[in-house]
Design a protein around this motif. Sequence first.
Motif, PDB file in Angstrom:
ATOM      1  N   VAL A 254     -26.546 -61.776 -92.601  1.00 16.23           N
ATOM      2  CA  VAL A 254     -26.021 -63.090 -92.241  1.00 16.23           C
ATOM      3  C   VAL A 254     -25.489 -63.034 -90.816  1.00 16.23           C
ATOM      4  O   VAL A 254     -24.733 -62.120 -90.455  1.00 16.23           O
ATOM      5  CB  VAL A 254     -24.897 -63.533 -93.200  1.00 16.23           C
ATOM      6  N   THR A 255     -25.880 -64.025 -90.022  1.00 16.90           N
ATOM      7  CA  THR A 255     -25.416 -64.146 -88.642  1.00 16.90           C
ATOM      8  C   THR A 255     -24.595 -65.420 -88.484  1.00 16.90           C
ATOM      9  O   THR A 255     -24.985 -66.475 -88.993  1.00 16.90           O
ATOM     10  CB  THR A 255     -26.611 -64.196 -87.671  1.00 16.90           C
ATOM     11  N   VAL A 256     -23.476 -65.308 -87.809  1.00 16.69           N
ATOM     12  CA  VAL A 256     -22.677 -66.483 -87.452  1.00 16.69           C
ATOM     13  C   VAL A 256     -22.700 -66.613 -85.937  1.00 16.69           C
ATOM     14  O   VAL A 256     -22.049 -65.835 -85.231  1.00 16.69           O
ATOM     15  CB  VAL A 256     -21.229 -66.372 -87.963  1.00 16.69           C
ATOM     16  N   PRO A 257     -23.460 -67.568 -85.405  1.00 17.73           N
ATOM     17  CA  PRO A 257     -23.484 -67.755 -83.959  1.00 17.73           C
ATOM     18  C   PRO A 257     -22.191 -68.383 -83.461  1.00 17.73           C
ATOM     19  O   PRO A 257     -21.487 -69.063 -84.204  1.00 17.73           O
ATOM     20  CB  PRO A 257     -24.675 -68.706 -83.757  1.00 17.73           C
ATOM     21  N   GLY A 258     -21.861 -68.110 -82.204  1.00 18.60           N
ATOM     22  CA  GLY A 258     -20.653 -68.673 -81.624  1.00 18.60           C
ATOM     23  C   GLY A 258     -19.401 -67.901 -81.925  1.00 18.60           C
ATOM     24  O   GLY A 258     -18.308 -68.277 -81.494  1.00 18.60           O
ATOM     25  N   LEU A 259     -19.545 -66.802 -82.643  1.00 27.89           N
ATOM     26  CA  LEU A 259     -18.397 -65.962 -83.017  1.00 27.89           C
ATOM     27  C   LEU A 259     -18.723 -64.538 -82.572  1.00 27.89           C
ATOM     28  O   LEU A 259     -19.413 -63.805 -83.288  1.00 27.89           O
ATOM     29  CB  LEU A 259     -18.179 -66.037 -84.529  1.00 27.89           C
ATOM     30  N   GLY A 260     -18.264 -64.183 -81.386  1.00 26.26           N
ATOM     31  CA  GLY A 260     -18.653 -62.898 -80.817  1.00 26.26           C
ATOM     32  C   GLY A 260     -17.495 -62.155 -80.199  1.00 26.26           C
ATOM     33  O   GLY A 260     -16.327 -62.374 -80.532  1.00 26.26           O
ATOM     34  N   THR A 261     -17.809 -61.273 -79.262  1.00 35.71           N
ATOM     35  CA  THR A 261     -16.813 -60.376 -78.692  1.00 35.71           C
ATOM     36  C   THR A 261     -15.691 -61.115 -77.963  1.00 35.71           C
ATOM     37  O   THR A 261     -14.589 -60.586 -77.831  1.00 35.71           O
ATOM     38  CB  THR A 261     -17.484 -59.398 -77.710  1.00 35.71           C
ATOM     39  N   GLY A 262     -15.942 -62.320 -77.497  1.00 32.83           N
ATOM     40  CA  GLY A 262     -14.916 -63.082 -76.789  1.00 32.83           C
ATOM     41  C   GLY A 262     -14.036 -63.920 -77.687  1.00 32.83           C
ATOM     42  O   GLY A 262     -13.190 -64.674 -77.192  1.00 32.83           O
ATOM     43  N   SER A 286     -22.404 -63.445 -78.226  1.00 29.74           N
ATOM     44  CA  SER A 286     -22.695 -64.790 -78.734  1.00 29.74           C
ATOM     45  C   SER A 286     -22.726 -64.921 -80.241  1.00 29.74           C
ATOM     46  O   SER A 286     -22.805 -66.032 -80.779  1.00 29.74           O
ATOM     47  CB  SER A 286     -24.052 -65.266 -78.189  1.00 29.74           C
ATOM     48  N   ALA A 287     -22.658 -63.806 -80.982  1.00 30.90           N
ATOM     49  CA  ALA A 287     -22.787 -63.903 -82.443  1.00 30.90           C
ATOM     50  C   ALA A 287     -22.325 -62.617 -83.106  1.00 30.90           C
ATOM     51  O   ALA A 287     -22.210 -61.565 -82.464  1.00 30.90           O
ATOM     52  CB  ALA A 287     -24.236 -64.194 -82.838  1.00 30.90           C
ATOM     53  N   THR A 288     -22.093 -62.726 -84.408  1.00 33.63           N
ATOM     54  CA  THR A 288     -21.787 -61.552 -85.233  1.00 33.63           C
ATOM     55  C   THR A 288     -22.726 -61.550 -86.428  1.00 33.63           C
ATOM     56  O   THR A 288     -22.936 -62.592 -87.059  1.00 33.63           O
ATOM     57  CB  THR A 288     -20.327 -61.570 -85.713  1.00 33.63           C
ATOM     58  N   THR A 289     -23.275 -60.382 -86.729  1.00 32.25           N
ATOM     59  CA  THR A 289     -24.208 -60.228 -87.851  1.00 32.25           C
ATOM     60  C   THR A 289     -23.739 -59.100 -88.755  1.00 32.25           C
ATOM     61  O   THR A 289     -23.357 -58.024 -88.280  1.00 32.25           O
ATOM     62  CB  THR A 289     -25.628 -59.913 -87.350  1.00 32.25           C
ATOM     63  N   VAL A 290     -23.748 -59.360 -90.052  1.00 34.60           N
ATOM     64  CA  VAL A 290     -23.448 -58.335 -91.053  1.00 34.60           C
ATOM     65  C   VAL A 290     -24.657 -58.195 -91.965  1.00 34.60           C
ATOM     66  O   VAL A 290     -25.191 -59.198 -92.448  1.00 34.60           O
ATOM     67  CB  VAL A 290     -22.199 -58.684 -91.874  1.00 34.60           C
ATOM     68  N   THR A 291     -25.067 -56.944 -92.213  1.00 31.70           N
ATOM     69  CA  THR A 291     -26.202 -56.659 -93.088  1.00 31.70           C
ATOM     70  C   THR A 291     -25.758 -55.685 -94.161  1.00 31.70           C
ATOM     71  O   THR A 291     -25.216 -54.608 -93.851  1.00 31.70           O
ATOM     72  CB  THR A 291     -27.372 -56.057 -92.292  1.00 31.70           C
TER      73      THR A 291
END
Length: 430
Positions: A254-262, A286-291
């Motif tokens: 699952v990837t959530v765009p707009g939720l990243g290192t900043g 620009s994003a976080t992904t969890v697998t």
Amino acid sequence: MTARVPGSKSITNRALLLAAAATGVTRLRAPLVSDDTLAFRTALTGLGVRITETGDAWEVTGTGRGPVAATNATDADGADAGADARVWCADAGTAARFLPPFAATGKGRFVFDGTDQLRARPLRPLADALTALGAEVSTGPGGALPLTVTADGLTGGDITLDSSFSSQYLTGLLLSAPLMSAPLTVRARSLVSRPYIDMTLALMRHFGALTEEHGDGAITVHPGGYTAADLTIEPDASTASYFFAAAAVTGRSVTVPGLGTGSSQGDLGFVEVLRRTGAEVEITASATTVTGRPDGRLTGGFDVDMGNISDTFMTLAAIAPLADGPVTVTGIGHARLKESDRIGAVARNLRALGIHTEEGPERITVHPGAPRPAEIACHRDHRIAMAFSVLGLRTGGITLDDPACVAKTFPGFHDELRRLFPGAATPQGI
């Protein structure tokens, strides 16, 4: 898969108040539209702030000052008919804790009240702080709502604030400090959830505030007000935790765009806890992904202090029965004073599912087990409903006694969970 996670509640409500206090018109893009943010917005409009909707944005016309209560009417006998301004906070703890300091920088008499659930949450440290700063404040039984503020501006000062129950008392004071006539220095005693203070300060600076952080932990905010500044609200990291956990227990990505290192949200740190369970985590600008592992297996046998990200401890606790060893979460005593006693509520629900669970004043330990069918008691707490919905992806027979309570922060939660995981089990009754 890409999860459609709505805007951050924490950022939306902070930005609403900052925009209301600023000089000029602020455009808040992609704000969260939920029970809590609508309650906060309605309360601000009741305080004289103009807020309009334009497409997917809210335009806030700031007053550049604290609110002014209208002159109150009198009854037939010529007596005072009541408080000058009544502010209904509904279930929103942020409204009850952020708006009284804002009102105290203005002029008039304001009464803040809310639901029975909100009346059960403590406000004494905030009331004491406002009194020390020169406002006239009274509270309901136990130092809670209803809270009355008789205001004629605040001059600032140097205070110590009990922050062991919640960081929101400190946030409320900081947000309104630039409207005071002199600097405010606050020393927060036993501060919990520090990342929310970092978020608050970053947003204040975005709107032009001058702040200082001292080596002893004190924070000073200088007077000077705010200037309107447009802002795009990033996705809610607390809400994203449910979809990241769902990826871990289903073996999907699952990837959530707009939720990243900043990101300014401390709760994004939940993915590092999932990494300890064996999930693969990737965070970019620009994003976080969890697998998750292909079989959805979780590694347990660890302790983790989640005091700084306590809104996500329930997400971990709800899926912990699927781990191969016990999981202990510590540092979360203040979670007993949220929408519900969250430690106690989660422990009772896990036991109803047949899971061996132990709890202490500020911790919970969840042992591995095969959950049996049971109805989850949500206690009108959105986070309990969402957390156990994730467990329901792997366990049939889970029902929620109040599935609609998710509207507090994400009205479309159940639909989004079904969209992302159409082949998995979902809690009944939604």
